[in-house]
Design a protein around this motif. Sequence first.
Motif, PDB file in Angstrom:
ATOM      1  N   ALA A 129     -11.252 -12.351  12.157  1.00 59.51           N
ATOM      2  CA  ALA A 129     -10.473 -12.697  10.964  1.00 59.51           C
ATOM      3  C   ALA A 129     -10.745 -11.673   9.871  1.00 59.51           C
ATOM      4  CB  ALA A 129     -10.816 -14.105  10.483  1.00 59.51           C
ATOM      5  N   LEU A 130     -11.993 -11.267   9.786  1.00 61.01           N
ATOM      6  CA  LEU A 130     -12.382 -10.259   8.790  1.00 61.01           C
ATOM      7  C   LEU A 130     -11.643  -8.946   9.030  1.00 61.01           C
ATOM      8  CD1 LEU A 130     -14.709  -9.644   6.547  1.00 61.01           C
ATOM      9  CD2 LEU A 130     -15.686  -8.327   8.408  1.00 61.01           C
ATOM     10  N   GLY A 149      -8.114  -9.385   7.965  1.00 64.94           N
ATOM     11  CA  GLY A 149      -8.031  -9.640   6.525  1.00 64.94           C
ATOM     12  C   GLY A 149      -8.341  -8.411   5.692  1.00 64.94           C
ATOM     13  N   ILE A 150      -9.343  -7.632   6.089  1.00 70.77           N
ATOM     14  CA  ILE A 150      -9.611  -6.431   5.292  1.00 70.77           C
ATOM     15  C   ILE A 150      -8.523  -5.386   5.537  1.00 70.77           C
ATOM     16  CG2 ILE A 150     -12.095  -6.809   5.029  1.00 70.77           C
ATOM     17  CD1 ILE A 150     -12.598  -4.599   7.057  1.00 70.77           C
ATOM     18  N   VAL A 162      -5.436  -6.135   5.729  1.00 72.86           N
ATOM     19  CA  VAL A 162      -4.422  -6.541   4.748  1.00 72.86           C
ATOM     20  C   VAL A 162      -4.761  -5.959   3.375  1.00 72.86           C
ATOM     21  CG1 VAL A 162      -3.499  -8.518   3.460  1.00 72.86           C
ATOM     22  CG2 VAL A 162      -3.712  -8.645   5.944  1.00 72.86           C
ATOM     23  N   GLY A 163      -5.990  -6.160   2.935  1.00 68.54           N
ATOM     24  CA  GLY A 163      -6.395  -5.656   1.616  1.00 68.54           C
ATOM     25  C   GLY A 163      -6.297  -4.149   1.527  1.00 68.54           C
ATOM     26  N   MET A 164      -6.778  -3.462   2.554  1.00 70.65           N
ATOM     27  CA  MET A 164      -6.746  -1.993   2.563  1.00 70.65           C
ATOM     28  C   MET A 164      -5.309  -1.492   2.516  1.00 70.65           C
ATOM     29  SD  MET A 164      -9.668  -1.565   5.471  1.00 70.65           S
ATOM     30  CE  MET A 164      -9.552   0.162   5.733  1.00 70.65           C
ATOM     31  N   THR A 170      -2.734  -2.867   1.194  1.00 71.89           N
ATOM     32  CA  THR A 170      -2.100  -3.010  -0.125  1.00 71.89           C
ATOM     33  C   THR A 170      -2.544  -1.896  -1.064  1.00 71.89           C
ATOM     34  OG1 THR A 170      -3.810  -4.433  -1.102  1.00 71.89           O
ATOM     35  CG2 THR A 170      -2.018  -5.541   0.077  1.00 71.89           C
ATOM     36  N   GLN A 171      -3.609  -1.208  -0.696  1.00 68.88           N
ATOM     37  CA  GLN A 171      -4.095  -0.086  -1.499  1.00 68.88           C
ATOM     38  C   GLN A 171      -3.546   1.256  -0.998  1.00 68.88           C
ATOM     39  OE1 GLN A 171      -6.397   0.248  -4.321  1.00 68.88           O
ATOM     40  NE2 GLN A 171      -5.500  -1.776  -4.528  1.00 68.88           N
ATOM     41  N   GLY A 172      -2.597   1.202  -0.088  1.00 66.83           N
ATOM     42  CA  GLY A 172      -1.964   2.442   0.354  1.00 66.83           C
ATOM     43  C   GLY A 172      -2.610   3.094   1.558  1.00 66.83           C
ATOM     44  N   LEU A 173      -3.655   2.471   2.105  1.00 70.41           N
ATOM     45  CA  LEU A 173      -4.193   2.988   3.367  1.00 70.41           C
ATOM     46  C   LEU A 173      -3.325   2.465   4.512  1.00 70.41           C
ATOM     47  CD1 LEU A 173      -8.052   2.558   2.908  1.00 70.41           C
ATOM     48  CD2 LEU A 173      -6.720   4.660   2.736  1.00 70.41           C
ATOM     49  N   HIS A 180      -4.345 -14.340   8.783  1.00 66.53           N
ATOM     50  CA  HIS A 180      -4.121 -13.125   7.984  1.00 66.53           C
ATOM     51  C   HIS A 180      -2.821 -12.425   8.386  1.00 66.53           C
ATOM     52  CE1 HIS A 180      -7.652 -13.211   5.533  1.00 66.53           C
ATOM     53  NE2 HIS A 180      -8.365 -13.555   6.574  1.00 66.53           N
ATOM     54  N   HIS A 229      -0.166 -13.544   5.496  1.00 67.49           N
ATOM     55  CA  HIS A 229      -0.338 -12.467   4.519  1.00 67.49           C
ATOM     56  C   HIS A 229       0.311 -11.149   4.952  1.00 67.49           C
ATOM     57  CE1 HIS A 229      -2.777 -15.084   2.117  1.00 67.49           C
ATOM     58  NE2 HIS A 229      -3.542 -15.355   3.160  1.00 67.49           N
ATOM     59  N   MET A 273       3.533 -10.235   2.805  1.00 66.55           N
ATOM     60  CA  MET A 273       3.161  -9.681   1.499  1.00 66.55           C
ATOM     61  C   MET A 273       4.350  -9.033   0.802  1.00 66.55           C
ATOM     62  SD  MET A 273       0.540  -9.529  -0.507  1.00 66.55           S
ATOM     63  CE  MET A 273      -1.022  -9.558   0.384  1.00 66.55           C
ATOM     64  N   LEU A 316       4.187  -5.127  -3.179  1.00 67.39           N
ATOM     65  CA  LEU A 316       3.106  -4.737  -2.274  1.00 67.39           C
ATOM     66  C   LEU A 316       3.610  -4.857  -0.840  1.00 67.39           C
ATOM     67  CD1 LEU A 316       0.165  -6.779  -3.890  1.00 67.39           C
ATOM     68  CD2 LEU A 316       0.551  -4.321  -4.107  1.00 67.39           C
ATOM     69  N   GLN A 336      -1.173  -3.664  -8.822  1.00 65.87           N
ATOM     70  CA  GLN A 336      -1.934  -3.724  -7.567  1.00 65.87           C
ATOM     71  C   GLN A 336      -2.596  -5.074  -7.322  1.00 65.87           C
ATOM     72  OE1 GLN A 336      -4.547  -0.381  -6.952  1.00 65.87           O
ATOM     73  NE2 GLN A 336      -3.068   1.065  -7.782  1.00 65.87           N
ATOM     74  N   THR A 357     -11.297 -12.159   1.679  1.00 63.98           N
ATOM     75  CA  THR A 357     -11.271 -11.128   2.722  1.00 63.98           C
ATOM     76  C   THR A 357     -10.380  -9.963   2.296  1.00 63.98           C
ATOM     77  OG1 THR A 357     -11.490 -12.952   4.282  1.00 63.98           O
ATOM     78  CG2 THR A 357     -11.076 -10.790   5.207  1.00 63.98           C
ATOM     79  N   HIS A 358      -9.251 -10.280   1.668  1.00 66.79           N
ATOM     80  CA  HIS A 358      -8.379  -9.197   1.207  1.00 66.79           C
ATOM     81  C   HIS A 358      -9.087  -8.356   0.144  1.00 66.79           C
ATOM     82  CE1 HIS A 358      -5.035 -12.253   2.309  1.00 66.79           C
ATOM     83  NE2 HIS A 358      -5.595 -11.712   3.372  1.00 66.79           N
ATOM     84  N   ALA A 359      -9.817  -9.032  -0.739  1.00 65.33           N
ATOM     85  CA  ALA A 359     -10.551  -8.300  -1.778  1.00 65.33           C
ATOM     86  C   ALA A 359     -11.584  -7.372  -1.143  1.00 65.33           C
ATOM     87  CB  ALA A 359     -11.225  -9.271  -2.732  1.00 65.33           C
ATOM     88  N   ALA A 360     -12.198  -7.830  -0.047  1.00 64.72           N
ATOM     89  CA  ALA A 360     -13.166  -6.963   0.649  1.00 64.72           C
ATOM     90  C   ALA A 360     -12.447  -5.735   1.209  1.00 64.72           C
ATOM     91  CB  ALA A 360     -13.870  -7.740   1.755  1.00 64.72           C
ATOM     92  N   GLY A 361     -11.223  -5.922   1.669  1.00 60.00           N
ATOM     93  CA  GLY A 361     -10.439  -4.779   2.154  1.00 60.00           C
ATOM     94  C   GLY A 361     -10.064  -3.837   1.026  1.00 60.00           C
ATOM     95  N   ILE A 362      -9.709  -4.409  -0.112  1.00 56.47           N
ATOM     96  CA  ILE A 362      -9.381  -3.580  -1.280  1.00 56.47           C
ATOM     97  C   ILE A 362     -10.624  -2.801  -1.717  1.00 56.47           C
ATOM     98  CG2 ILE A 362      -8.759  -3.710  -3.729  1.00 56.47           C
ATOM     99  CD1 ILE A 362      -6.971  -6.182  -2.890  1.00 56.47           C
ATOM    100  N   ALA A 370     -11.192   0.081   0.571  1.00 61.26           N
ATOM    101  CA  ALA A 370     -10.322   1.225   0.245  1.00 61.26           C
ATOM    102  C   ALA A 370     -10.889   1.991  -0.948  1.00 61.26           C
ATOM    103  CB  ALA A 370      -8.903   0.728  -0.048  1.00 61.26           C
ATOM    104  N   ARG A 401     -12.419   5.915  -0.888  1.00 60.33           N
ATOM    105  CA  ARG A 401     -11.855   6.964  -1.761  1.00 60.33           C
ATOM    106  C   ARG A 401     -12.777   7.331  -2.921  1.00 60.33           C
ATOM    107  NH1 ARG A 401      -5.830   4.262  -1.678  1.00 60.33           N
ATOM    108  NH2 ARG A 401      -5.015   5.497   0.044  1.00 60.33           N
ATOM    109  N   GLU A 447     -17.400 -14.427   5.890  1.00 58.28           N
ATOM    110  CA  GLU A 447     -17.202 -13.139   6.568  1.00 58.28           C
ATOM    111  C   GLU A 447     -17.121 -11.977   5.577  1.00 58.28           C
ATOM    112  OE1 GLU A 447     -14.229 -13.260   9.666  1.00 58.28           O
ATOM    113  OE2 GLU A 447     -15.054 -15.093  10.522  1.00 58.28           O
TER     114      GLU A 447
END
Lengths: 335, 390
Positions: free
Chosen positions: A66-67, A70-71, A73-75, A77-80, A98, A102, A106, A114, B149, B162-167, B170, B174, B196
Amino acid sequence: MTTILPLQKTLVEAVNLALSHEMRRDESVVILGEDVGVNGGVFRATEGLREEFGVRRVFDTPLAEALIAGIAVGMSTQGLKPVAEIQFMGFIFATVEHIACHASRMRNRTRGRLHCPLVIRAPYGGGIHAPEHHSESTEAMFAHIPGLRVVIPSSPKRAYGLLLSAIRNPDPVLFLEPKRIYRASKQALIDDGESLPLDVCFTLREGSDITLVTWGAMVNDTLKAADQLQQNGIGAEVIDVATIKPLDIETILCSVEKTGRCVIIHEAARSFGVGAEISAQIAERGLFYLKAPIARVTGYDTPMPYYKNEDHYMPSVQDILDSAEQTFDFVRKAS
Amino acid sequence: MALPKQSSLPHSSALHTQQQGMHQHTAAEFSVSYTQYLDSQSRVKGQLPDWAQDLDVLEKFYRMMTLTRLFDKKAIALQRTGQMGTYPSCLGQEAIATGLGYAMQATDVLAPYYRDQATQLIRGVKMEEILLYWGGDERGSEYPSGPSQDLPICVPIATQITHAAGIATAMKIRHEKRVAVTTCGDGATSRGDFYEPLNLAGAWQLPMVILVNNNQWAISVPLEIQTASQTIAQKAIAAGIPGEQVDGNDIIAVYERCHQAIERARSGKGPTLIEAITYRLCDHTTADDATRYRPPEALNQAWKIEPIKRLQTYLHNEGYWNEAKEQALISDCEKKINQAVESYLSTPRQSEQDLFDFLFEETPHAMLEQRQHLLDKVAVQKTATQRPSK
């Protein structure tokens, strides 16, 4: 300028080649997952990438699916452009929230502000005598999720070209790799960055008597069956669906219009599957093309059996042959 | 009810005992701090941070908390009168979201849950957008002039962490001097999507701050059913990162600890978990009725320690606030809120094709027929309603 020579590559090597090509071309591509770093992936799909691109672009995550999703997804949204590996499809279920709530929503939820340009790769399918929970084919579950593309290659060339397209696509893609044919054969590949189109089927063999629709590892078995049908005087057209969702029904319908017969072959459980969707769409749009009922050759509505019994579950070349011949020989009885 | 807990005593994770010739020693020790500057009687505890001695700053905080409370009241009224859908109130929890919002920088990224109204307002989300969102319109998460953003309000519990951890990943990849900030409730701390990313944040030393709004309730389930842990903050310690408690009704404590944690993350020193202790004075949402499960005496007690009155009393005691200022503030807030409501209510409905047109960058060919079906169906409906009635 150097000439790029063709290389003989297996499907899993083609995946590796596409990943490295795209990482070289696009700095925003990063790879994450379990054992994708130093180990190069348990199937070696990411071998050598850590050495070439470094720990900031190829990294092992904690053991938490899940992690991983989920990460990603977050990454994203930051353009990666994260390319996340789920080690086996049997472990993908923890990622579903996720993906479904999401990644695939999104863009829609934020009216385009996003979006999640991510790829989740997972080896899938049976036939390699793997441990329990390592051999599932649950593409239909994911095909039901709005906003998600589900792509399945069936040869080294299509793995290379479709994975390039999946990574370049601005929306989320689930890229399922048929591990039974990861190393089944080699194809000459040129690492030229040429992608293959998503959202279209590939007609691998033309024929005028019957349409065989399939994807993933069953493509090879279906091509073998088509060879034998030819010897029996039946011309089979073989379609590799490749992008399960969104489905290119036009290519299938054109073929069925020509042949009047259709057999759908998949390894996944029979009911409520992708075969059912294809069958429904043929019935909705091309019922009167049909000279015989649509047939499905599939796994059963049982769990994927543990490997001593997996041959009972997996559709065989003979199963495809039998179904195709029955379909070809079908005679409508006067009521 | 689980009253706000103070944990200042160190806990030992191994026993100091010797028995039957076996030697045991302390393998690890930890403690969880609790920060409070203004107590429930609005008395200063210890030394205020320098910034908090500037009453203009505290007035800014007070204004935002007041605006949030009045906005929240209006949002509930809109729901009760059928002008908006289900809405989650933040009554009594305004100090947490306000302190966090002012502690963040514009370039940081917020992954909110659904009681962060003040944080979102501070970051440039408009009141009418929050209303639009709870009014059933995706454009409420578009923030065309707001924090581009920031993630939209997250409804599936804890997944935003979890999304915040991905942000944050990133940002770390960088080498950016930015911080991913996320919020959740106490119920969310029971989920894998809390543990997690918390674990990951420690393992990768991510530039990330997690703020838990511990309002004691997850709908009807009290904290003691969520966990036997003495604090939520200590869950961070198992992930190898600092965890601490603040009095979530003390805006000075909330801002100070959020600011420290965010700047710590920005300077590369890693993540922090902050547990802000408060009480949910409202129902879970407008669809809930807390009188079914919440003891009235607990609610009465909680009203005595709520955050807005606490700061107001302090400002009053300092000779800085008076009834005239209060009335002027309320009137100003109501004017802004009424404008937002007007803007919300006069926003035309989205077009029917908007169901389809934001799902993918380019609508796949396979969906065009469905899209056309909807357009045709709506066109027929419009023709039918335009036909003069007999």
